[in-house]
Design an enzyme around this catalytic site. Structure first.
Site, PDB file in Angstrom:
ATOM      1  N   LYS A  22      49.348  21.983  22.463  1.00 17.49           N
ATOM      2  CA  LYS A  22      48.524  22.869  22.295  1.00 17.49           C
ATOM      3  C   LYS A  22      47.891  22.097  20.626  1.00 17.49           C
ATOM      4  CE  LYS A  22      46.584  25.037  25.861  1.00 17.49           C
ATOM      5  NZ  LYS A  22      46.562  26.710  26.051  1.00 17.49           N
ATOM      6  N   ARG A  91      44.996  31.453  22.065  1.00 19.85           N
ATOM      7  CA  ARG A  91      45.912  30.059  23.431  1.00 19.85           C
ATOM      8  C   ARG A  91      46.515  30.510  22.933  1.00 19.85           C
ATOM      9  NH1 ARG A  91      42.215  25.195  22.739  1.00 19.85           N
ATOM     10  NH2 ARG A  91      42.045  25.059  24.999  1.00 19.85           N
ATOM     11  N   GLY A 100      48.861  26.439  33.840  1.00 17.95           N
ATOM     12  CA  GLY A 100      48.125  28.206  33.449  1.00 17.95           C
ATOM     13  C   GLY A 100      49.386  28.775  33.581  1.00 17.95           C
ATOM     14  N   MET A 102      50.900  30.076  30.598  1.00 20.42           N
ATOM     15  CA  MET A 102      50.923  30.789  29.704  1.00 20.42           C
ATOM     16  C   MET A 102      48.944  31.485  29.618  1.00 20.42           C
ATOM     17  SD  MET A 102      53.620  31.485  28.790  1.00 20.42           S
ATOM     18  CE  MET A 102      53.708  31.817  26.970  1.00 20.42           C
ATOM     19  N   ARG A 330      45.614  16.165  25.080  1.00 25.22           N
ATOM     20  CA  ARG A 330      47.216  16.124  25.028  1.00 25.22           C
ATOM     21  C   ARG A 330      47.666  14.614  26.272  1.00 25.22           C
ATOM     22  NH1 ARG A 330      47.924  20.775  29.723  1.00 25.22           N
ATOM     23  NH2 ARG A 330      46.456  19.907  31.549  1.00 25.22           N
ATOM     24  N   HIS A 443      43.896  23.853  39.625  1.00 28.70           N
ATOM     25  CA  HIS A 443      45.305  24.676  39.618  1.00 28.70           C
ATOM     26  C   HIS A 443      46.466  24.050  40.576  1.00 28.70           C
ATOM     27  CE1 HIS A 443      48.844  27.556  40.155  1.00 28.70           C
ATOM     28  NE2 HIS A 443      48.844  27.352  38.370  1.00 28.70           N
ATOM     29  N   ARG A 562      83.899  -1.393  52.119  1.00 24.92           N
ATOM     30  CA  ARG A 562      84.988  -1.217  52.581  1.00 24.92           C
ATOM     31  C   ARG A 562      84.788  -1.323  54.525  1.00 24.92           C
ATOM     32  NH1 ARG A 562      80.863   2.976  50.857  1.00 24.92           N
ATOM     33  NH2 ARG A 562      81.489   4.726  49.931  1.00 24.92           N
ATOM     34  N   SER A 764      87.287  -0.753  39.020  1.00 25.56           N
ATOM     35  CA  SER A 764      86.349  -0.980  39.350  1.00 25.56           C
ATOM     36  C   SER A 764      86.854   0.443  39.655  1.00 25.56           C
ATOM     37  CB  SER A 764      85.575  -1.103  40.441  1.00 25.56           C
ATOM     38  OG  SER A 764      84.720  -0.672  41.178  1.00 25.56           O
ATOM     39  N   GLY A 766      86.851   4.153  40.767  1.00 23.35           N
ATOM     40  CA  GLY A 766      86.181   5.035  42.047  1.00 23.35           C
ATOM     41  C   GLY A 766      86.120   6.227  41.749  1.00 23.35           C
ATOM     42  N   THR A 767      85.315   6.496  41.030  1.00 23.26           N
ATOM     43  CA  THR A 767      84.723   8.212  40.669  1.00 23.26           C
ATOM     44  C   THR A 767      84.660   9.235  40.935  1.00 23.26           C
ATOM     45  OG1 THR A 767      82.211   7.563  40.155  1.00 23.26           O
ATOM     46  CG2 THR A 767      83.439   7.263  38.628  1.00 23.26           C
ATOM     47  N   ASN A 768      84.721   8.631  42.464  1.00 18.79           N
ATOM     48  CA  ASN A 768      84.483   9.661  43.930  1.00 18.79           C
ATOM     49  C   ASN A 768      85.922  10.417  43.397  1.00 18.79           C
ATOM     50  OD1 ASN A 768      82.066   9.680  44.068  1.00 18.79           O
ATOM     51  ND2 ASN A 768      82.553   8.882  46.518  1.00 18.79           N
ATOM     52  N   ASP A 769      86.745  10.046  43.714  1.00 17.90           N
ATOM     53  CA  ASP A 769      88.419  10.230  44.180  1.00 17.90           C
ATOM     54  C   ASP A 769      89.215  10.511  42.778  1.00 17.90           C
ATOM     55  OD1 ASP A 769      90.365  10.266  46.341  1.00 17.90           O
ATOM     56  OD2 ASP A 769      89.141   8.003  46.319  1.00 17.90           O
ATOM     57  N   CYS A 832      82.610   2.266  41.310  1.00 10.98           N
ATOM     58  CA  CYS A 832      81.355   1.736  43.073  1.00 10.98           C
ATOM     59  C   CYS A 832      81.311   3.293  43.649  1.00 10.98           C
ATOM     60  CB  CYS A 832      82.674   1.151  43.787  1.00 10.98           C
ATOM     61  SG  CYS A 832      84.180   1.273  44.030  1.00 10.98           S
ATOM     62  N   TYR A 852      78.923  -3.918  35.496  1.00 12.20           N
ATOM     63  CA  TYR A 852      78.282  -3.802  36.352  1.00 12.20           C
ATOM     64  C   TYR A 852      78.330  -1.835  37.315  1.00 12.20           C
ATOM     65  CZ  TYR A 852      81.934  -4.133  39.725  1.00 12.20           C
ATOM     66  OH  TYR A 852      83.575  -4.107  40.373  1.00 12.20           O
TER      67      TYR A 852
END
Ligand code: ADP
Ligand code: MG
Ligand code: MG
Length: 880
Positions: A22, A91, A100, A102, A330, A443, A562, A764, A766-769, A832, A852
């Protein structure tokens, strides 16, 4: 030496850290020569110092006094003077706007003497006493936490809403308010103007740590240590009669993005009256008829602000006896649809570049636009229609207060006359918010839009009475289900069915973007994102239908098919035969039965992705996952035996399941290990791929299959599978070239990626495992057990299964990319895991140099947008 105070003439819009949003914007408007009342900003440094030590630094007090003297000289008035007082507003204003959250105090400097002076000077006693009673009330509430209801009761007792009270009534009200003040604080309302000022500044500082401010920051992920600045400025008065008033406006419609100013104006009113939505407002075009000069000036100021900020701005203004004053501006909040529309408009208008436009929209906004909405054809007649304040379709049980919403376990709609900051917990918890009063700038509307929550406000036919509301001759109770449409403003009884979003229908190719501003904007930005993106977006799909949909959504390949998903349903029995086979002949027979089924699946998939890569992963999970669970089989066999029956097939299955039982199946016989110990399994899958590809080629297609070996940890595993696969491929006539590569999902594979790349044409991740094995915890076991605690302790900021852990798991990714590419420069690298659809992770993968990401079909457009944003950001484009 630290300076704690800056005059509005000294700052600018880029000093938000120091002056808050502000303050920085008030300074900017002052520099632009706009009519801003004089004032100064106390810095966030001062706030942090105050919160650290619990008192005002001495330098701060001196600096404030000095700036105050300057202001008095400039205005030729004295702060709190008994004859002709200078009055101030105090203010809050933090770096990020916290609507709303402060507190603001108006009319500081009024006391028993100056109220008389103000009345004489302005020739308006009513106005002076009205201002005084507002000050006592706001000051009591904000600085001393006097409950709002205590003042409201007094107001109700004199029988008014404020605007229509007589001078005598207002004087009585001031007396009553002062009594309320005394009884709650044990002291008199402070008469000394400077004491009022410093008490108010301290209260603003402390309100940074108020419960609802803390809650809002947590929700919006705003750091807790920023502190707030405090703006002190000369009061101007919108409550001085019919040629005065106060308003809020947007330079474009924040709901749809439509060009043209949009705003609400309230005559003879001050400050928060508009935002509180207590009285009905008029539109800006109505202001044009009652005060054309101010209206014209306002429009030209709004145009200049847009040019300066190069974006939609919202403003607060006040007109005092026909003179316009700017009180705030703003870059305005907006709905997801408006974000896209405005970004494209600003490009058309030559204000920003397409690269900048990409930075003005987010993945989250696109995700929201892909949400379904109500199927209005299937909806009952609406109960009523309110103001469409924040889009979306929400259904739930009615609750009438914030606490009930916060405690609810079922979806709820919070129904209120109007909302105030105390309702925040309920607004966060509810599916949607419905109010009976207030407009698009109330509000409820502002906060809901900020949170991306569905909101209908100002449904003034609703008559709320305790735990029920009446509308259209019906009574609805707490617990009854309603549906609210934040796009049309309609409120329906019951739960209305939903239909797909137009943006999804556009991606599906069912409708074109032609003639629709939102779809045209989405199209334009998506084309630019694709053009900029260096990361490709592939999809995870196991069927032709999924692959086809993902392709319509812009996927340029299948990153993960899969194959085990092809072993389910009525094919289970064939898999069981394979697992139970005791000799080579019966195993070969079972495999031969599976071959044509897999081949048909692949043909469909290759056809759907004709001309684009389809990465097929050989079977990954442990085989006993395809058999019934041990407990179930044990029970069935026991039952048969108890009845004296022959358990038959179940008996054989039970034996197999027992034999194959593993303590840690996730770390057991799966992936490449299966292929190496079950003769012929991988060979059958490779043959199915080769034959399907050959059939597609014969049919004139352009299949691009790739064979991916899961769970490799050592290059020797891959070399063995590769030799077997190449032999099969060579034996199928008409097979097109097929690349062979591997998943990188075991930490050892990442570390030995240089060797592995010798036998792999692509990687590729396999970011889960990889995440499970790097952290050593299994997703299924930990998320419920201790992730909450870990998040609370800050051990990680987000679940590493949702957003890639860039320091740990990410380091393995970087190592593998580097070593793999060093060994084989043309190695293709993708990801993947589920992280491929997570925006924060997408930008990590961009930085890590992947080719990718692959994600579920529905996330494809979002990943495309994010890939484009990551590239255009990295190109160093000026984003504001
Ligand atoms: P918020 O951040 O909640 O909008 P503000 O600080 O903007 O709070 O102030 C609340 C209301 O008081 C606004 O409507 C604003 O325009 C009004 N207001 C603030 N300062 C002044 C002033 N000096 N003169 C007149 N009205 C003011
Ligand atoms: Mg404001
Ligand atoms: Mg895996």
């Amino acid at each position: 030496m630290t300076r704690y105070v800056y005059d509005f003439t000294e700052g600018n819009k880029d000093l938000k850290d120091l002056l808050g949003g502000k303050g920085a914007n008030l300074a900017e408007m002052t520099r632009m020569g706009l009519p801003v009342p004089p004032g100064f900003t106390v810095t966030t440094d001062a706030c942090r110092e105050y919160l650290r030590t619990g008192r005002m630094p001495a330098e701060l007090l001196a600096e404030v006094e000095q700036h105050l003297r300057q202001m008095q000289n400039r205005m030729n008035k004295t702060f709190g003077d008994a004859e002709d007082p200078l009055l101030l507003s105090v203010r809050s204003g933090a770096k990020f706007s916290m609507p709303g959250m402060m507190e603001t105090i108006l009319d500081i400097g009024l006391n028993d003497a100056s109220v008389v002076g103000l009345g004489r000077q302005s020739n308006d006693e009513r106005f002076a006493w009205d201002s005084y009673r507002r000050l006592v009330q706001m000051f009591g509430r904000t600085v001393f936490d006097v409950p709002a209801a205590a003042f409201d009761d007094e107001l109700a007792a004199v029988g008014g809403v404020g605007a229509d009270l007589s001078v005598a009534q207002l004087k009585d009200l001031v007396l009553a308010y002062k009594k309320v003040f005394h009884s709650h604080t044990g002291r008199d309302f402070p008469q000394a103007p400077h004491e009022q000022l410093f008490l108010a500044v301290g209260a603003v500082f402390r309100s940074w740590n108020a419960e609802r401010a803390t809650l809002y920051r947590r929700q919006e992920r705003i750091p807790h240590d920023l502190g707030t600045a405090v703006n002190v400025m000369a009061m101007v008065f919108g409550n001085r009669g019919e040629d005065s008033g106060t308003g809020v406006a947007f330079t474009r419609d924040p709901a749809t993005g439509r060009r043209g100013v949009y705003g609400d104006y309230l005559r003879n009113a001050q400050g928060e009256d508009v935002v509180a939505g207590i009285r009905n407002t008029m539109s800006l075009s109505e202001l044009a008829t009652i005060d054309p000069a101010s209206h014209r000036q306002l429009l030209s100021i709004m145009q200049r602000l847009e040019q300066r900020y190069r974006d939609l701005c919202d403003i607060e203004f006040t007109i005092e006896n026909g003179k316009l004053w700017m009180l705030q501006t703003r870059v305005g909040k907006r709905t997801p649809a408006a974000a896209f529309v405005i970004a494209a408009q600003l490009v058309d208008e030559g204000t920003i570049t397409l690269d900048e436009a990409l930075q003005r929209v987010t993945d989250e906004q696109l995700a929201q636009l892909m949400f379904p909405s109500f199927d209005t054809a299937a909806a009952p007649p609406p109960l009523t229609t309110g103001v469409p304040a924040s889009p979306g379709a929400a259904a739930g049980a009615i609750v009438f207060d914030s606490a009930a919403a916060a405690a609810a376990t079922e979806p709820v709609i919070l129904v209120r006359r109007e909302t105030n900051p105390d309702d925040l917990p309920g607004m966060i918890a509810a599916q949607g918010i419905l109010t009976s009063r207030g407009g698009k700038t109330s509000h409820a509307a502002v906060v809901a839009r900020g949170m991306g929550k569905t909101c209908v406000c100002g449904a003034d036919e609703l008559v709320i009475d305790g735990d029920t509301f009446a509308v259209a001759g019906r009574i609805l109770r707490a617990g009854d289900v309603i549906s609210i449409d934040g796009t049309s403003g309609k409120v329906y009884p019951g739960s209305v069915p939903v239909r797909p979003s137009p943006v999804v229908r556009y991606f599906e190719g069912e409708i074109t973007a032609h003639g629709d501003p939102l779809l045209a904007a989405v199209e334009r930005l998506m084309i630019h994102a694709d053009h900029e993106a260096r990361l490709g977006v592939h999809t995870n799909a196991d069927t032709g239908a999924d692959a086809a949909r993902a392709r319509r959504f812009g996927a340029t390949g299948v990153g993960l098919c899969r194959t085990e998903h092809m072993f389910l349903g009525d094919r289970r029995e064939l898999v069981e035969r394979l697992i139970l086979a005791e000799d080579d002949a019966s195993r070969a027979e079972a495999l031969a039965a599976l071959l044509p089924l897999q081949r048909a699946d692949f043909e469909e998939l290759f056809a759907a992705m004709d001309g684009l890569p389809v990465t097929v992963r050989l079977i990954d999970p442990p085989l006993h996952e395809f058999l019934p669970p041990l407990e179930e089989l044990t029970a069935r066999v026991a039952r048969a035996e108890a009845l004296g029956e022959d358990p038959g097939r179940d008996g054989t299955l039970l034996g197999a399941v027992r034999r194959m039982h593993e303590q840690n199946p996730m770390l057991g016989l799966r992936g490449v290990r299966l292929g190496l110990v079950i003769p012929g399994l991988f060979a059958m899958q490779v043959r199915a791929i080769a034959e399907a590809a050959a059939a597609r080629v014969a049919a004139g297609g352009d299949p691009r299959p790739e064979i991916m070996v899961p769970l490799v940890g050592a290059v020797q595993e891959l070399e063995t599978v590769r030799a077997e696969a190449e032999a099969v491929l060579a034996s199928v006539p008409g097979t097109p070239p097929i690349r062979i590569g591997t998943m990188i999902e075991v930490p050892r594979a990442a570390l030995t990626a240089g060797q592995i790349a010798g036998a792999a044409e692509f990687f590729s991740f396999g970011t889960n495992d990889l995440t499970q094995m790097t952290w050593g915890f299994s997703r299924d076991d930990v998320e419920g057990a201790f992730f909450g605690r870990y998040l609370g302790l800050g051990i990680f900021a987000a679940s590493p299964f949702e957003t890639i852990d860039s320091e740990g798991v990410g380091e393995l990714v970087r190592i593998a990319v580097e070593r793999g590419r060093a060994a084989r420069p043309d190695l293709t690298v993708g990801v993947c895991g589920e992280h491929g659809g997570d925006p924060a992770s997408v930008s990590f993968f961009h930085d890590a140099g992947l080719d990718y990401v692959s994600c579920s079909p529905f996330r494809v457009p979002i990943a495309r947008l994010e890939a484009g944003r990551a590239a255009s950001q990295a190109a160093g484009s000026d984003s504001r």
